[in-house]
Design a protein around this motif. Sequence first.
Motif, short mmCIF file in Angstrom:
data_model
loop_
_atom_site.label_atom_id
_atom_site.label_comp_id
_atom_site.label_asym_id
_atom_site.label_seq_id
_atom_site.Cartn_x
_atom_site.Cartn_y
_atom_site.Cartn_z
N ILE A 81 0.93 -0.96 0.04
CA ILE A 81 0.23 0.50 0.01
C ILE A 81 0.62 1.61 0.39
O ILE A 81 0.74 2.34 -0.61
CB ILE A 81 -0.95 -0.34 1.39
CG1 ILE A 81 -2.01 -0.76 1.35
CG2 ILE A 81 -1.46 1.56 1.75
CD1 ILE A 81 -3.26 -1.15 2.04
N PHE A 82 1.99 0.88 0.94
CA PHE A 82 3.09 2.56 0.95
C PHE A 82 3.39 2.73 -0.35
O PHE A 82 3.79 3.69 -0.75
CB PHE A 82 3.10 2.78 1.84
CG PHE A 82 3.35 2.66 3.39
CD1 PHE A 82 3.39 4.11 3.52
CD2 PHE A 82 2.55 1.95 4.35
CE1 PHE A 82 2.44 4.33 4.91
CE2 PHE A 82 1.65 2.17 5.91
CZ PHE A 82 2.01 3.61 5.93
N ALA A 83 4.25 1.56 -0.91
CA ALA A 83 4.98 1.55 -2.09
C ALA A 83 3.99 1.89 -3.41
O ALA A 83 4.80 2.11 -4.68
CB ALA A 83 6.10 0.39 -2.01
N SER A 84 2.85 1.52 -3.44
CA SER A 84 1.81 2.00 -4.51
C SER A 84 1.90 3.39 -4.86
O SER A 84 1.48 3.80 -5.89
CB SER A 84 0.59 1.69 -4.40
OG SER A 84 -0.28 2.15 -2.87
N HIS A 85 2.97 4.52 -3.35
CA HIS A 85 2.25 5.17 -4.04
C HIS A 85 3.40 6.42 -5.09
O HIS A 85 3.47 7.10 -5.00
CB HIS A 85 1.86 6.27 -2.49
CG HIS A 85 0.55 6.33 -2.33
ND1 HIS A 85 -0.74 6.71 -2.81
CD2 HIS A 85 0.43 5.07 -0.97
CE1 HIS A 85 -1.64 6.41 -1.81
NE2 HIS A 85 -1.11 5.96 -1.19
N GLU A 86 4.13 5.40 -5.13
CA GLU A 86 5.70 5.58 -5.66
C GLU A 86 5.98 4.96 -6.70
O GLU A 86 6.19 3.36 -6.93
CB GLU A 86 6.53 5.60 -4.87
CG GLU A 86 7.05 6.60 -3.93
CD GLU A 86 8.54 6.57 -2.87
OE1 GLU A 86 9.46 6.87 -3.38
OE2 GLU A 86 8.60 6.30 -2.11
N GLU A 87 5.86 5.92 -8.68
CA GLU A 87 5.54 4.55 -9.26
C GLU A 87 8.15 4.11 -9.24
O GLU A 87 8.33 4.26 -9.73
CB GLU A 87 6.11 5.25 -11.20
CG GLU A 87 5.91 4.48 -11.74
CD GLU A 87 5.41 5.26 -12.92
OE1 GLU A 87 6.12 5.08 -14.24
OE2 GLU A 87 4.77 6.12 -13.47
N GLY A 88 7.33 2.75 -9.42
CA GLY A 88 8.79 1.53 -9.50
C GLY A 88 8.91 1.23 -7.72
O GLY A 88 9.96 -0.05 -7.85
N ALA A 89 8.40 2.04 -7.44
CA ALA A 89 8.96 1.21 -5.85
C ALA A 89 8.77 0.53 -5.65
O ALA A 89 9.26 -0.80 -4.98
CB ALA A 89 7.84 2.25 -4.92
N ASN A 90 7.25 -0.62 -5.86
CA ASN A 90 7.10 -2.08 -5.94
C ASN A 90 7.95 -3.17 -6.50
O ASN A 90 8.49 -3.46 -6.08
CB ASN A 90 5.70 -1.76 -6.02
CG ASN A 90 4.52 -2.35 -5.23
OD1 ASN A 90 4.69 -2.70 -3.89
ND2 ASN A 90 3.88 -1.70 -4.91
N THR A 91 8.17 -2.72 -7.55
CA THR A 91 9.04 -3.58 -8.70
C THR A 91 10.89 -3.55 -7.82
O THR A 91 11.26 -4.03 -7.29
CB THR A 91 9.86 -2.92 -9.59
OG1 THR A 91 8.16 -3.15 -10.77
CG2 THR A 91 10.20 -3.64 -11.07
N TRP A 92 11.29 -2.04 -7.61
CA TRP A 92 12.35 -2.33 -6.78
C TRP A 92 12.31 -2.65 -5.02
O TRP A 92 13.90 -3.78 -5.24
CB TRP A 92 13.07 -0.36 -5.97
CG TRP A 92 12.60 0.59 -7.36
CD1 TRP A 92 13.42 0.15 -8.98
CD2 TRP A 92 12.95 1.99 -7.73
NE1 TRP A 92 13.23 1.01 -9.71
CE2 TRP A 92 12.70 2.75 -8.02
CE3 TRP A 92 12.04 3.05 -6.11
CZ2 TRP A 92 12.14 3.68 -8.97
CZ3 TRP A 92 11.57 4.39 -7.21
CH2 TRP A 92 11.56 4.72 -7.79
N LEU A 93 10.88 -2.64 -4.22
CA LEU A 93 10.97 -3.80 -3.74
C LEU A 93 11.37 -4.46 -3.46
O LEU A 93 11.72 -5.72 -3.58
CB LEU A 93 10.08 -2.84 -2.51
CG LEU A 93 10.14 -1.61 -1.92
CD1 LEU A 93 9.00 -1.31 -1.37
CD2 LEU A 93 11.36 -1.43 -0.72
N GLN A 94 10.40 -5.14 -4.95
CA GLN A 94 10.53 -7.10 -5.40
C GLN A 94 11.66 -6.93 -5.29
O GLN A 94 12.46 -8.08 -5.35
CB GLN A 94 9.67 -6.74 -6.50
CG GLN A 94 9.41 -8.53 -7.03
CD GLN A 94 8.37 -9.08 -5.98
OE1 GLN A 94 7.93 -8.94 -4.51
NE2 GLN A 94 8.37 -10.30 -6.28
#
Length: 535
Positions: A267-280
């Motif tokens: 939920i938090f990372a969805s507010h930054e484009e690319g963040a969910n991918t970087w974290l993954q």
Amino acid sequence: MAGSPEAAGAAPVRVGRAVWLSAATMSSRVLGLVRDQLFAILIGANRFSDAFVVAFRIPNLLRDLFAEGALSSAFVPAFADAHRNRGRDAAYRLANTVVALVLLVVGSITLLGVAFAGPLVALMAPGYTADQAALAAHLTRIMMPFLLLVSLSAVAMGMLNAQGRFTAPAVAPALFNVGSIAVGMGLWLAGLPPERAVVGWSIGTLLGGALQLAAQLPSVRAVGYRARPALAAGALADPGVRRIFRLMGAAVVGLSATQVNILVNTIFASHEEGANTWLQMAFRLMQLPLGVFGVAIATVAGAGVAQRAAARDMDAVQDTLGSALRLVAFLNVPSAVGLAVLARPIISVIYEHGRFGAADTDATAAALVCYAAGLYAYSAVKVLAPAFYALDRARVPVVGSVLGMTSNVVLNLALYPVLGYRGVALGTSLAALANFAVLLFSWRRRHGRLGGEGLARQLGKVLLASAALAAVAWAAERGLATLLRDHRGVPAQLALAFGPIAAGGLAYLAAARALRIAELDELLAGLRRRRARRA
């Protein structure tokens, strides 16, 4: 197997078996890196990759909760107890009942996931645009059957691990990666744009799940199991089934805390484009030593603890856990230090190709440093938590998970406004440390010290050796960066990544020898024994 020396003996973790399992797991993890590398080349880190991450996370969260999480934790000790104390036929009847329940319950959940994909995506990724959310829902519908496939695979894995058969379960995930890679190569050759490639990649993921199940079926058949799933009259009253329900109930509560953590992070990372991918991508790299060392040791130790708990031999349980936790520290603490020191060159050589750029490398490296802080705690929890389930003390890991969940939510709220997506990774690591602390304190309070050399003393030695690794790896990386500053391309990336890794690894081994860390000798002896058996 009842009454066998291995089942009832007090020997600690068999290092040679753990080494072999680590090697088998390594092949899967390396293929996983190739898969992720291909994903980065094809799709990059953008709204399309973020849509895939959330879409795959939905069945994957449920897999961790019901299949490879609660079901495995409950099924392995129940199956081992039935096999030892009631005979093979009773154990396989129990397995068939569980398979029938998986088909009924998980199959229903799969259908619900397909029907309600849109609302699920909206819950997990409120920061996505309408088009991005629609794409994620479409990908979710494609991949939901993955949940049923890996749930059945988890039952097969549990049967084999409980009988000391570790190779097929360790190799099976490699075929998941092979299926994804094969489809990905076809997408690359076709030159598809990322918005179309991500759909094909989702189909490849489903194919990989089918291969993961198929890889274990010959071994399951070889140990005498015949699949006849049925809910016979009185099946739910079977003591093994009741035990599984009891342990699963507690495990679902405990593991749901972990899934809440992932949900909150997403939920938090969805507010930054690319963040969910970087974290993954960063978490995948952290999972390399976690899977190769932590999960391998936990799997061998977990089976040993289940067998020895069934034999009511607490001294052997203590020795097994102590040996496993010291081995985890010896292997995963230096791995965490190495990942933190060399995060950028490692990520560059693996991911920085195609549509994955230098800025994505920097962002992923920052996340990896934060995740690496929790690597030892993650691995230790995987060793300790199943021991509580094997002893029918499921409440303790539940409390640990809930405390970890609470810590993660509070830390995200505090750190995300300051650190952004990096705060998500750091909060996850600190929450894992809190979970581990609860498990270790509870075990020592009830059972006293773990067998063998004290954990604190051994961990101190490992930290000193890891400091030598950090100093040498950092110096080697700085030196090579200066030497190769005018060179670009894959050869320079390889030198910058693997040169410091080799130098740091040699420094760690030399320091471990000087500090007389016993696990080094155990590993070398295990390798010699395995080589002698092959000769």
